[in-house]
Every structure is written in structure tokens, then in C-alpha cells.
Design a protein around this motif. Sequence first.
Motif, PDB file in Angstrom:
ATOM      1  N   MET A  39       1.035  -1.183   0.011  1.00  0.00           N
ATOM      2  CA  MET A  39      -0.008  -0.167  -0.120  1.00  0.00           C
ATOM      3  C   MET A  39       0.788   1.483   0.127  1.00  0.00           C
ATOM      4  SD  MET A  39      -2.910  -0.946  -0.389  1.00  0.00           S
ATOM      5  CE  MET A  39      -3.996  -2.292  -0.048  1.00  0.00           C
ATOM      6  N   GLY A  40       2.266   0.986   0.205  1.00  0.00           N
ATOM      7  CA  GLY A  40       2.862   2.374   0.156  1.00  0.00           C
ATOM      8  C   GLY A  40       2.843   3.299   1.456  1.00  0.00           C
ATOM      9  N   VAL A  41       2.784   2.475   2.655  1.00  0.00           N
ATOM     10  CA  VAL A  41       2.528   3.157   4.088  1.00  0.00           C
ATOM     11  C   VAL A  41       3.451   2.716   4.965  1.00  0.00           C
ATOM     12  CG1 VAL A  41       0.145   4.029   3.655  1.00  0.00           C
ATOM     13  CG2 VAL A  41       0.814   1.834   4.797  1.00  0.00           C
ATOM     14  N   ALA A  42       3.855   3.456   5.895  1.00  0.00           N
ATOM     15  CA  ALA A  42       4.944   2.995   7.055  1.00  0.00           C
ATOM     16  C   ALA A  42       4.149   2.230   8.129  1.00  0.00           C
ATOM     17  CB  ALA A  42       5.545   4.395   7.625  1.00  0.00           C
ATOM     18  N   VAL A  43       4.926   1.223   8.482  1.00  0.00           N
ATOM     19  CA  VAL A  43       4.298   0.339   9.731  1.00  0.00           C
ATOM     20  C   VAL A  43       4.400   1.257  10.846  1.00  0.00           C
ATOM     21  CG1 VAL A  43       4.882  -1.644  10.801  1.00  0.00           C
ATOM     22  CG2 VAL A  43       5.209  -1.770   8.392  1.00  0.00           C
ATOM     23  N   LYS A  44       3.366   1.238  11.619  1.00  0.00           N
ATOM     24  CA  LYS A  44       3.389   1.950  12.888  1.00  0.00           C
ATOM     25  C   LYS A  44       3.698   1.036  13.972  1.00  0.00           C
ATOM     26  CE  LYS A  44       0.929   5.925  10.950  1.00  0.00           C
ATOM     27  NZ  LYS A  44      -0.207   6.749  11.149  1.00  0.00           N
ATOM     28  N   GLN A  45       3.982   1.462  15.207  1.00  0.00           N
ATOM     29  CA  GLN A  45       4.204   0.555  16.397  1.00  0.00           C
ATOM     30  C   GLN A  45       3.356   1.502  17.544  1.00  0.00           C
ATOM     31  OE1 GLN A  45       8.299  -0.253  16.898  1.00  0.00           O
ATOM     32  NE2 GLN A  45       8.164  -2.231  15.815  1.00  0.00           N
ATOM     33  N   ASN A  46       2.987   0.765  18.623  1.00  0.00           N
ATOM     34  CA  ASN A  46       2.418   1.400  19.914  1.00  0.00           C
ATOM     35  C   ASN A  46       3.646   1.512  20.652  1.00  0.00           C
ATOM     36  OD1 ASN A  46       2.708  -1.199  20.749  1.00  0.00           O
ATOM     37  ND2 ASN A  46       0.701  -1.703  21.056  1.00  0.00           N
ATOM     38  N   ALA A  47       3.287   2.025  21.779  1.00  0.00           N
ATOM     39  CA  ALA A  47       4.149   2.283  22.881  1.00  0.00           C
ATOM     40  C   ALA A  47       5.056   1.129  23.360  1.00  0.00           C
ATOM     41  CB  ALA A  47       3.595   2.983  24.121  1.00  0.00           C
ATOM     42  N   ALA A  48       4.255  -0.133  23.255  1.00  0.00           N
ATOM     43  CA  ALA A  48       5.034  -1.509  23.707  1.00  0.00           C
ATOM     44  C   ALA A  48       5.710  -1.704  22.561  1.00  0.00           C
ATOM     45  CB  ALA A  48       3.989  -2.365  24.109  1.00  0.00           C
ATOM     46  N   GLY A  49       6.188  -1.313  21.494  1.00  0.00           N
ATOM     47  CA  GLY A  49       6.631  -1.893  20.317  1.00  0.00           C
ATOM     48  C   GLY A  49       6.061  -2.662  19.516  1.00  0.00           C
ATOM     49  N   GLN A  50       4.889  -3.024  19.657  1.00  0.00           N
ATOM     50  CA  GLN A  50       4.059  -3.828  18.678  1.00  0.00           C
ATOM     51  C   GLN A  50       3.728  -3.164  17.404  1.00  0.00           C
ATOM     52  OE1 GLN A  50       1.211  -4.380  22.061  1.00  0.00           O
ATOM     53  NE2 GLN A  50       1.461  -6.561  22.011  1.00  0.00           N
ATOM     54  N   ALA A  51       3.628  -4.050  16.471  1.00  0.00           N
ATOM     55  CA  ALA A  51       3.221  -3.513  15.109  1.00  0.00           C
ATOM     56  C   ALA A  51       1.458  -3.112  15.110  1.00  0.00           C
ATOM     57  CB  ALA A  51       3.394  -4.466  13.998  1.00  0.00           C
ATOM     58  N   ILE A  52       1.238  -2.106  14.546  1.00  0.00           N
ATOM     59  CA  ILE A  52      -0.257  -1.777  14.659  1.00  0.00           C
ATOM     60  C   ILE A  52      -0.634  -1.987  13.195  1.00  0.00           C
ATOM     61  CG2 ILE A  52      -1.919   0.045  14.671  1.00  0.00           C
ATOM     62  CD1 ILE A  52       0.229   1.663  16.426  1.00  0.00           C
ATOM     63  N   ALA A  53      -1.707  -3.046  13.069  1.00  0.00           N
ATOM     64  CA  ALA A  53      -2.491  -3.184  11.963  1.00  0.00           C
ATOM     65  C   ALA A  53      -3.358  -1.928  11.335  1.00  0.00           C
ATOM     66  CB  ALA A  53      -3.263  -4.525  12.009  1.00  0.00           C
ATOM     67  N   PRO A  54      -3.055  -1.901  10.114  1.00  0.00           N
ATOM     68  CA  PRO A  54      -3.839  -0.548   9.611  1.00  0.00           C
ATOM     69  C   PRO A  54      -5.287  -1.101   9.608  1.00  0.00           C
ATOM     70  CG  PRO A  54      -1.873  -1.221   8.119  1.00  0.00           C
ATOM     71  CD  PRO A  54      -1.962  -2.306   8.825  1.00  0.00           C
ATOM     72  N   PRO A  55      -6.077  -0.017   9.879  1.00  0.00           N
ATOM     73  CA  PRO A  55      -7.510  -0.548   9.849  1.00  0.00           C
ATOM     74  C   PRO A  55      -8.008  -1.287   8.724  1.00  0.00           C
ATOM     75  CG  PRO A  55      -7.024   1.597  10.941  1.00  0.00           C
ATOM     76  CD  PRO A  55      -5.811   1.311  10.080  1.00  0.00           C
TER      77      PRO A  55
END
Length: 316
Positions: A39-55
Motif C-alpha cells: 500500500m506504500g505506507v509506513a508500519v506503525k508501532q504502539n508504545a509497547a513496540g507492537q506493530a499496529i495493523a492498518p484499520p
Amino acid sequence: MTDQDWMAQVRALVGKEYGRVYAWDKVNAPMIRQWCEIMGVAVKQNAAGQAIAPPAMLQVWCMEGPVANNYPPGSTTENPYEVLKLLEGQGFGSVVAVNSELTFDRDVVEGEDLYYTTRLDSVGEQKTTALGTGHFVTLVMDYYSIGAKNGRDEHVGQLLFRVFKFRPAQQPKPAAAPAEAPQKARRPMPGVSDDNRFFWEGAREGKLLIQRCKGCGELHHPPGPVCPSCHSFEWDTVQASGRGTVYSFVVMHYPEVPPFDHPNPIGLIELEEGSRLIAQLVGIKPQDVQIGQKVQVEFNAFNDGELVLPQFRPVA
């Protein structure tokens, strides 16, 4: 079965809730990374370092995969689409106006186990259109994370799925026209907008132009109105060398669609500049295509010169 009988059977299903359909795998970082990359977007993480799934991935986690109705053990064996089968049995076999609406309560992160349940929300009154007569059917899928809220399952999102099932109208048969010489099939023309016009105009001039963000300098393709990395609306273009490698590829065997030759190799090309684009591979047998193979762009005209396409040929 009379019209009243089968419609009563359909109406009786409205409000019915179907059991759980589980995800094969937990929400996981590799799938999130691959989705974001495509999709051409960056992977985001939460404060605990877990990858956040795009909605927008919410529906993906619980899909059955390439084998139809292949769901994990413990999933319901009920068919949540049984109302569609009833409609099809009465001749409402055609489909148009499919739409999906996703809503989200919160982001899901790697490590969560998901499932969804289905409810038949409504079956609309009979509606007649130019295409034919049918009914709108609305299903609602609610998604949950197992044990996510103090040990209890937590509602994380919802998918509304609506489809129009109709019986095609009888169209009058046109008068037989005199036989004409068969028309040579033309390649489909691309959709040209203000965002991608530069690409097609460049192709006509023998240039492979890639969109470049003025804010962060990142190259991206296909073109769009906003940079997926820094969200800047300011962009220009850079002329690529046209040299690259085969990052991935598929070979289309079926259906055979004129005027394309089959088998038809299509490559995902990684350019020297770093961006990727999809293009037809020429000058090579499908069985000889290899990932990592060096290729060079060439521009070929079709549709009597109306369309110019960048295609890629292996470097000798």
C-alpha cells in the motif's frame, strides 16, 4: 413454492445471527509489513513496540484464503449467505451495487486473536431497475479480539456488506445486423487524471517519469495526489533510467483476453531509483523469467499509435 412462501422464508432469516468465524493466524508483524509495503505506507508501532495493523486490514485477518470456505477448526459451519442462495433459487442470480463499509472501535496490534460473527440485517423490498428486479441484502459482520478486555472478548470493528441480487430484465433482441469484418481487438486505455497525466505523456515521448515528493524527496508509483510518507501535496517528477530488476512476477494463462498473447508474463519491476511498477515483460518466454533478472524499459505503441506503454525486456 409460491412467491409468498419463499419470501416468508427469506423474511424469517432477517435478524438471524451466525456463529464465529476464527482467524487462521494471530495478528502478526510479517503480514502487517507486507500490507504496508504494497500500500506504500509506513508500519506503525504502539508504545509497547507492537506493530499496529492498518484499520483496512480488519477484514483480511479472518478470510479463508485461496480455498473457498476453508475456515479454522471451531468456526461455525453455518452458511451466513444462505439468504443469497434462496434468492438465487428464485432466479435472482445476478449481482450489482456491491458495497462494503468498515467501522473501527480501535486499532488491533500483533499478537491478538480475532473472530467475527455475522447477522442478516435486512432484505429490502422488491426494487425494479433498468437492469432488472431484485432485492438489496445487508449483512453485518462484527469483529472481536479474544480475551482482550480484562479476559473478555472485545468488539474492535464492524463490516457492513450490502449487495443487490436481481433477476435480469428481458431485453428485446436487436435485429440481425449485416455481417461485418471482425474488428481487431484494442488494448484497454488507461484512466488518465491530473495525478497521472504526466506518466502517460512521458511514455509518448519515450520517458519513464516517476512522481517525486517535494517535501521528503521520496519516489512513489502509482502516482497520487498526496505523498504516502509525509502527506505533502507538493510533487514533481524525475526521469528514471529505465533499468531495473524483476522483483516479482506472474504469468497469466487464463482467461485468454484479446489482444494479449498467452501465456502473458507480467512483472513487478524494481527500478534502479528504488520505486516499483507493474509492466508486461517482452522478449522472453514465460518459463525463462526469473526473480532478480535485469531488465530495461522499452516503449511500444498500440491501438494505431493512440496508446504507448512502457514494457520491459531482459538485458542480454
